[in-house]
Scaffold this motif. Structure first.
Motif, PDB file in Angstrom:
ATOM      1  N   GLY A   1      -5.112  20.148  -4.331  1.00 43.73           N
ATOM      2  CA  GLY A   1      -6.411  19.876  -3.734  1.00 43.73           C
ATOM      3  C   GLY A   1      -6.916  18.479  -4.011  1.00 43.73           C
ATOM      4  N   TRP A   2      -6.576  17.909  -5.170  1.00 46.81           N
ATOM      5  CA  TRP A   2      -7.017  16.567  -5.530  1.00 46.81           C
ATOM      6  C   TRP A   2      -6.094  15.479  -4.989  1.00 46.81           C
ATOM      7  CZ3 TRP A   2     -11.161  14.322  -8.047  1.00 46.81           C
ATOM      8  CH2 TRP A   2     -12.110  15.195  -8.597  1.00 46.81           C
ATOM      9  N   GLU A   3      -4.950  15.852  -4.452  1.00 51.00           N
ATOM     10  CA  GLU A   3      -3.960  14.843  -4.024  1.00 51.00           C
ATOM     11  C   GLU A   3      -3.381  15.221  -2.667  1.00 51.00           C
ATOM     12  OE1 GLU A   3      -1.110  13.849  -7.107  1.00 51.00           O
ATOM     13  OE2 GLU A   3      -2.453  14.623  -8.658  1.00 51.00           O
ATOM     14  N   ASN A   4      -4.249  15.507  -1.724  1.00 57.65           N
ATOM     15  CA  ASN A   4      -3.811  16.171  -0.502  1.00 57.65           C
ATOM     16  C   ASN A   4      -3.528  15.197   0.633  1.00 57.65           C
ATOM     17  OD1 ASN A   4      -3.227  18.259   1.309  1.00 57.65           O
ATOM     18  ND2 ASN A   4      -5.341  18.348   1.996  1.00 57.65           N
ATOM     19  N   ILE A   5      -2.294  14.698   0.670  1.00 55.14           N
ATOM     20  CA  ILE A   5      -1.758  14.046   1.865  1.00 55.14           C
ATOM     21  C   ILE A   5      -0.331  14.559   2.045  1.00 55.14           C
ATOM     22  CG2 ILE A   5      -1.015  11.900   2.965  1.00 55.14           C
ATOM     23  CD1 ILE A   5      -3.294  10.458   1.754  1.00 55.14           C
ATOM     24  N   PRO A   6      -0.123  15.569   2.882  1.00 56.52           N
ATOM     25  CA  PRO A   6       1.225  16.099   3.081  1.00 56.52           C
ATOM     26  C   PRO A   6       2.054  15.319   4.093  1.00 56.52           C
ATOM     27  CG  PRO A   6      -0.353  17.452   4.244  1.00 56.52           C
ATOM     28  CD  PRO A   6      -1.143  16.405   3.521  1.00 56.52           C
ATOM     29  N   MET A   7       1.451  14.308   4.741  1.00 60.48           N
ATOM     30  CA  MET A   7       2.148  13.577   5.798  1.00 60.48           C
ATOM     31  C   MET A   7       1.819  12.092   5.697  1.00 60.48           C
ATOM     32  SD  MET A   7       2.100  14.555   9.834  1.00 60.48           S
ATOM     33  CE  MET A   7       3.292  13.902  10.992  1.00 60.48           C
ATOM     34  N   PRO A   8       2.341  11.386   4.695  1.00 59.82           N
ATOM     35  CA  PRO A   8       1.970   9.976   4.513  1.00 59.82           C
ATOM     36  C   PRO A   8       2.356   9.085   5.679  1.00 59.82           C
ATOM     37  CG  PRO A   8       3.826  10.567   3.099  1.00 59.82           C
ATOM     38  CD  PRO A   8       3.285  11.842   3.660  1.00 59.82           C
TER      39      PRO A   8
ATOM     40  N   MET B   1       5.141   7.157  -0.998  1.00 56.24           N
ATOM     41  CA  MET B   1       5.548   7.067  -2.388  1.00 56.24           C
ATOM     42  C   MET B   1       5.223   8.375  -3.103  1.00 56.24           C
ATOM     43  SD  MET B   1       7.264   5.003  -4.214  1.00 56.24           S
ATOM     44  CE  MET B   1       7.158   3.538  -3.162  1.00 56.24           C
ATOM     45  N   ALA B   2       6.042   9.365  -2.902  1.00 55.18           N
ATOM     46  CA  ALA B   2       7.354   9.191  -2.294  1.00 55.18           C
ATOM     47  C   ALA B   2       7.621  10.376  -1.369  1.00 55.18           C
ATOM     48  CB  ALA B   2       8.431   9.145  -3.374  1.00 55.18           C
ATOM     49  N   HIS B   3       8.570  10.189  -0.416  1.00 55.52           N
ATOM     50  CA  HIS B   3       9.061  11.355   0.295  1.00 55.52           C
ATOM     51  C   HIS B   3       9.805  12.247  -0.705  1.00 55.52           C
ATOM     52  CE1 HIS B   3       7.880  10.666   4.328  1.00 55.52           C
ATOM     53  NE2 HIS B   3       8.640   9.618   4.551  1.00 55.52           N
ATOM     54  N   LEU B   4       9.457  13.517  -0.715  1.00 57.68           N
ATOM     55  CA  LEU B   4      10.066  14.477  -1.641  1.00 57.68           C
ATOM     56  C   LEU B   4      11.284  15.082  -0.942  1.00 57.68           C
ATOM     57  CD1 LEU B   4       6.733  16.107  -2.867  1.00 57.68           C
ATOM     58  CD2 LEU B   4       7.894  14.046  -3.704  1.00 57.68           C
TER      59      LEU B   4
ATOM     60  N   PHE C   1       0.873  -1.169   0.000  1.00 51.52           N
ATOM     61  CA  PHE C   1       0.000   0.000   0.000  1.00 51.52           C
ATOM     62  C   PHE C   1       0.912   1.221   0.000  1.00 51.52           C
ATOM     63  CE2 PHE C   1      -3.742   2.124   2.513  1.00 51.52           C
ATOM     64  CZ  PHE C   1      -3.935   3.004   1.460  1.00 51.52           C
ATOM     65  N   MET C   2       0.874   1.989  -1.091  1.00 51.13           N
ATOM     66  CA  MET C   2       1.749   3.152  -1.252  1.00 51.13           C
ATOM     67  C   MET C   2       0.938   4.439  -1.172  1.00 51.13           C
ATOM     68  SD  MET C   2       3.900   1.345  -4.306  1.00 51.13           S
ATOM     69  CE  MET C   2       2.674   0.066  -4.532  1.00 51.13           C
ATOM     70  N   ILE C   3       1.472   5.435  -0.500  1.00 48.29           N
ATOM     71  CA  ILE C   3       0.733   6.666  -0.222  1.00 48.29           C
ATOM     72  C   ILE C   3       1.562   7.865  -0.666  1.00 48.29           C
ATOM     73  CG2 ILE C   3      -0.362   8.063   1.573  1.00 48.29           C
ATOM     74  CD1 ILE C   3      -0.556   5.459   3.237  1.00 48.29           C
ATOM     75  N   GLY C   4       0.965   8.714  -1.490  1.00 48.33           N
ATOM     76  CA  GLY C   4       1.667   9.870  -2.021  1.00 48.33           C
ATOM     77  C   GLY C   4       1.942  10.933  -0.975  1.00 48.33           C
ATOM     78  N   GLU C   5       2.885  11.820  -1.308  1.00 52.53           N
ATOM     79  CA  GLU C   5       3.187  12.980  -0.469  1.00 52.53           C
ATOM     80  C   GLU C   5       3.064  14.226  -1.341  1.00 52.53           C
ATOM     81  OE1 GLU C   5       6.516  13.255   2.553  1.00 52.53           O
ATOM     82  OE2 GLU C   5       7.365  14.515   0.978  1.00 52.53           O
ATOM     83  N   HIS C   6       2.005  15.002  -1.104  1.00 53.14           N
ATOM     84  CA  HIS C   6       1.777  16.235  -1.850  1.00 53.14           C
ATOM     85  C   HIS C   6       1.324  17.313  -0.870  1.00 53.14           C
ATOM     86  CE1 HIS C   6       0.949  12.942  -4.835  1.00 53.14           C
ATOM     87  NE2 HIS C   6       1.904  13.606  -5.445  1.00 53.14           N
TER      88      HIS C   6
END
Length: 366
Positions: free
Chosen positions: A50-57, A76-79, A41-46
């Motif tokens: 507004g459509w991809e809002n998870i700043p703290m996976p 997926m992935a730490h920037l 299970f991979m979680i984005g960091e953005h």
């Protein structure tokens, strides 16, 4: 070995969703996926989308770990240009120990202009070299050997006998679970000529391909494999992950009907189509389809037939086997998550069926 399946939560949730709704939805998906037998299970960091809002996976990962047993998690992935590398290295190691191995790491420089602006950059151009410096310092921290270094953009160190205060200090072991060599690192790729795949292969990182047609998928594998071999590593298709949109129901007609009224359709209509048109990401898919259509004119039927793996389990198996015959095999199909809070049952059924009725039956030589 059967093809594995994974989940990628970018997330694609409408801007009207609250952070709490997105957070709770992630926990629901993780529980369902774990019960169904998903591997990852991979979680984005953005930060600004507004459509991809998870700043703290990592917060989502830690919460999901409490209600799951087997599934692995990754940011997926730490920037990396936006993080202090020493702090991030310790947090990654600590969380991987909390997860007792159900953790792997995604890294990226950052690909969104608005996130770059938030962090004081004029755009994404300056980010890649900062990622390299951050990675180098993180690796030095994980070595746990005394050092102090000020780089061009970051600084880091690790305490040793010569830098201790005048009393004994026990240094915590916050290295990745099982040691650095057991930490899988993965990198995603979207564009045809992806520098990310060359970067991943040169460092023996795992490749994740966001699908944009068979020419692009072939290019991702070929670029990664060449870079692996050039640096003394052996490419293995079992490590290759392919991200797709998937919607499964009893029949092709029912799958299409449910897809057209789903959150996945809303994402394509209100958000993703414009991005794919702007950056030419439909071109390979149109080439594969043989349909005489321009990206601007792509409609719901084209999305259901050629962009999404939409249909009965038998149809989805057939589509995956055709893709494997054209491009070569892969180890994991990764289903992109889309917002289904208003009608979650069809989506829940679809992701369960991918794991139980599709993945074990796909014929693939790897």
């Amino acid at each position: 070995m059967s093809m594995q399946c994974g989940i990628f939560m970018t997330p694609y949730n409408p801007p009207s969703r609250t952070p709490r709704q997105v957070f709770d939805w992630a926990l629901d998906i993780a529980r369902i996926a774990d019960e169904a037998g998903y591997a990852d299970f991979m979680i984005g960091e953005h930060y600004t989308l507004g459509w991809e809002n998870i700043p703290m996976p990592e917060a989502v990962i830690a919460a999901c770990a409490q209600t799951t047993k087997n599934i692995r998690f990754a940011p997926m992935a730490h920037l990396l240009p936006y993080h202090d590398p020493a702090t991030l290295a310790i947090r990654i190691g600590w969380l991987s120990q909390v997860m007792e191995g159900r953790y792997f790491l995604g890294v990226a420089p950052g690909g969104h202009h608005t996130d770059a602006i938030l962090h004081g950059f004029d755009g994404i151009g300056p980010l890649p070299p900062r990622q390299l410096e951050a990675l180098r310092l993180m690796e030095r921290v994980w070595e746990q050997k005394p050092f102090k270094e000020k780089g061009e953009w970051f600084q880091a160190g690790f305490p040793g006998p010569d830098t201790m205060p005048e009393y004994d200090v026990i240094i915590a072991d916050n290295n990745p679970y099982g040691g650095r060599d057991n930490l899988e690192i993965a990198v995603t790729a979207l564009s045809m000529n992806s520098k990310s795949m060359e970067f991943a292969g040169s460092r023996n990182y795992s490749p994740i391909s966001f699908f944009g047609g068979t020419p692009q998928m072939k290019a991702h594998w070929d670029t990664w494999a060449r870079a692996m071999e050039a640096n003394g590593f052996t490419p293995d298709r079992k490590r290759f992950r392919v991200c797709r949109d998937v919607f499964i129901a009893d029949t092709d007609a029912e799958a299409k009907r449910l897809f057209l009224k789903s959150g996945m359709m809303r994402t394509w209509k209100e958000y993703l189509k414009e991005i794919y048109v702007k950056f030419g990401l439909f071109n390979g898919i149109i080439e594969d389809s043989g349909v005489d259509i321009t990206p601007d004119n792509i409609d719901e039927d084209f999305l259901a037939e050629h962009v999404v793996l939409c249909g009965s389990p038998e149809t989805v198996i057939e589509k995956l086997e055709i893709l494997a015959d054209k491009c070569g095999g892969w180890g994991q199909i990764v289903a992109n998550q889309h917002d289904s809070l208003d009608d979650p049952k069809p989506w829940e059924e679809s992701i369960r069926r991918l794991a139980t009725e599709v993945c074990p039956k796909v014929r693939m030589s790897i």
